[in-house]
Design an enzyme around this catalytic site. Structure first.
Site, mmCIF file in Angstrom:
data_model
loop_
_atom_site.group_PDB
_atom_site.id
_atom_site.type_symbol
_atom_site.label_atom_id
_atom_site.label_comp_id
_atom_site.label_asym_id
_atom_site.label_seq_id
_atom_site.Cartn_x
_atom_site.Cartn_y
_atom_site.Cartn_z
ATOM 1 C CG HIS A 286 -1.891 1.132 1.279
ATOM 2 N ND1 HIS A 286 -3.248 0.907 1.186
ATOM 3 C CD2 HIS A 286 -1.746 2.468 1.406
ATOM 4 C CE1 HIS A 286 -3.893 2.063 1.258
ATOM 5 N NE2 HIS A 286 -2.986 3.040 1.389
ATOM 6 C CG HIS B 178 -1.112 6.772 -1.744
ATOM 7 N ND1 HIS B 178 -2.363 6.775 -2.313
ATOM 8 C CD2 HIS B 178 -1.250 6.236 -0.499
ATOM 9 C CE1 HIS B 178 -3.239 6.265 -1.438
ATOM 10 N NE2 HIS B 178 -2.580 5.935 -0.335
ATOM 11 C CG HIS C 193 -7.733 4.230 1.045
ATOM 12 N ND1 HIS C 193 -7.337 3.510 -0.059
ATOM 13 C CD2 HIS C 193 -6.658 4.970 1.429
ATOM 14 C CE1 HIS C 193 -6.065 3.817 -0.340
ATOM 15 N NE2 HIS C 193 -5.631 4.686 0.548
ATOM 16 C CG HIS D 126 -5.819 3.071 6.313
ATOM 17 N ND1 HIS D 126 -4.478 3.048 6.616
ATOM 18 C CD2 HIS D 126 -5.927 3.726 5.125
ATOM 19 C CE1 HIS D 126 -3.801 3.674 5.675
ATOM 20 N NE2 HIS D 126 -4.648 4.072 4.733
ATOM 21 C CG ASP E 1 -0.846 5.295 3.832
ATOM 22 O OD1 ASP E 1 -1.343 5.455 2.711
ATOM 23 O OD2 ASP E 1 -1.396 5.716 4.873
#
Length: 401
Positions: A62, A64, A215, A247, A301
């Site tokens: 995970h 970005h 998410h 999460h 993340d």
């Protein structure tokens, strides 16, 4: 065996189970694992691990890539108290950056590779203001580094789905033009329409026959209700084993009996849970999820972006943070964090032939440690990173200029 039986022969390596072995690789695949005193024959290249730890490559489940400021001068953090505020702050910040998404993403990918990551799942923002620009940039990076790392792309509605008209159509296009997985985001908090949001993403996932990664920041009992709805739709759509929730802070916010009931519901539908053990939120109790049989995985993340100035895309550091925040102290407990950044992420990404066994892909990392717990506790240097049997990074590469 004759000369040059293998492309690569790794000698005197210590496996996570403590055994000392040699590993023969040919054609990018592990072909032999044997005790150190067995003659496996010759190899085009021999690598002496000198008793150091040999593990499968890390999986960042995970991240970005499109959001990062990596490769730019330091960007001061701008505070924001809600998800919507953070989205708006991020949009404004990204418009001012001098480096395009493909350059920033590439530099972060190179950093991750150097630290032992051989596979990652990245979420990429899709919304009308940027169209498919972020997807196109990250697809370029995926293709450019294909021999170095496996990158799986999630089409992610960061600005909302129903509350951001045009996003659903763009997600549909994104899944035809390079995205591998469909994302979702806070059906209540961002769209104020739980049923509508979930119906859209499950329907679109069914249409394209792709997995879902949702998410879920929505807190407390609201988040629990959403998890129950996700579980219901997972079963109704026959998507058991194909849905992940990232999460799921709510599981760490409600009384134990409510959390336990929801965890059982998730386990029955084989819904995976991602946690990066964040410092600013409660998070699910990892030991309890694991006992229920839920697949657990982790990821970086946010890496130096508008949401957070921290992180260096180091999954060994992430395993340490998981252990630290969970008060994991024993060797057995530390190994749980390691599973989450290796086999857990590999399972969720659907990586075939992952691990250290004959027939597995030779995606490996050698660390300056004698065991997994030691590697986590000491933040062991990555000595060699190997992808499909090719050494893609070594400590000597990073220190010789």
């Amino acid at each position: 065996m004759g000369q040059d039986t293998f492309d690569l022969l790794i000698q005197r390596a210590t496996l996570p189970d403590g055994s000392q072995v040699q590993v023969g690789v040919k054609g990018g695949v592990i072909r032999a694992i044997a005790p150190a005193n067995i003659n496996l024959g010759g190899a085009h290249y021999q690598l002496d691990a000198q008793g150091n730890l040999l593990c499968p490559g890390f999986v960042d489940g995970h991240i970005h890539l499109d959001k990062t400021f990596w490769g730019l001068p330091w960007q001061p953090h701008i505070p924001g108290t809600t998800i919507r505020q953070r989205v708006d702050i991020e949009k404004a910040a990204l418009k001012t950056l001098p480096l395009p998404v493909e350059e920033r993403a590439a530099r972060l990918v190179e950093r991750a590779i150097a630290q032992g990551t051989t596979a990652m799942r990245t979420h990429v923002d899709i919304h009308p203001e940027v169209g498919l620009r972020n997807l196109e940039g990250v697809c370029q990076v995926r293709d450019r580094y294909r021999e170095w790392i496996d990158i799986q792309i999630v089409a992610f509605p960061q600005s909302g789905l129903l509350s951001c008209p045009g996003t659903l159509d763009l997600l549909d296009i994104a899944l035809r033009e390079g995205a591998d997985v469909l994302g979702g985001l806070d059906p209540a908090g961002m769209d104020n329409d739980i049923a509508g949001h979930l119906h859209c993403i499950f329907s679109l996932a069914e249409k394209h026959q792709v997995n879902l990664d949702i998410h879920l920041h929505d807190p407390g009992h609201l988040g629990i209700f959403e998890l129950e709805q996700i579980a219901h739709l997972t079963e109704a759509c026959g998507m058991q084993g194909h849905v992940a929730v990232s999460h799921a802070y709510c599981l760490g916010m409600v009384p134990d009996d409510i959390a336990a009931a929801t965890i059982e519901t998730l386990a029955k539908r084989a819904i995976a849970i991602m946690t990066n053990a964040p410092g600013h939120h409660p998070f699910p109790t990892i030991a309890r999820l694991r006992e229920a049989g839920i697949t657990l995985f982790s990821g970086s993340d946010d890496v130096r972006n508008a949401w957070c100035p921290f992180s260096t895309a180091d999954m060994l550091e992430r395993a340490m943070l998981i252990a630290y925040r969970s008060n994991f102290l024993t060797d057995e407990e530390l190994a749980i964090g390691f599973e989450m950044v290796t086999t857990g992420g590999a399972k969720v990404m659907g990586l075939e032939h992952y691990g250290i066994e004959v027939g597995a892909a030779a995606d490996l990392v050698i660390m300056a440690a004698g065991s997994v717990p030691e590697a986590i506790a000491t933040h062991a240097p990555r000595l060699y990173v190997i992808k499909r049997g090719q050494i893609k990074h070594s400590l000597s590469m990073s220190t010789s200029h």
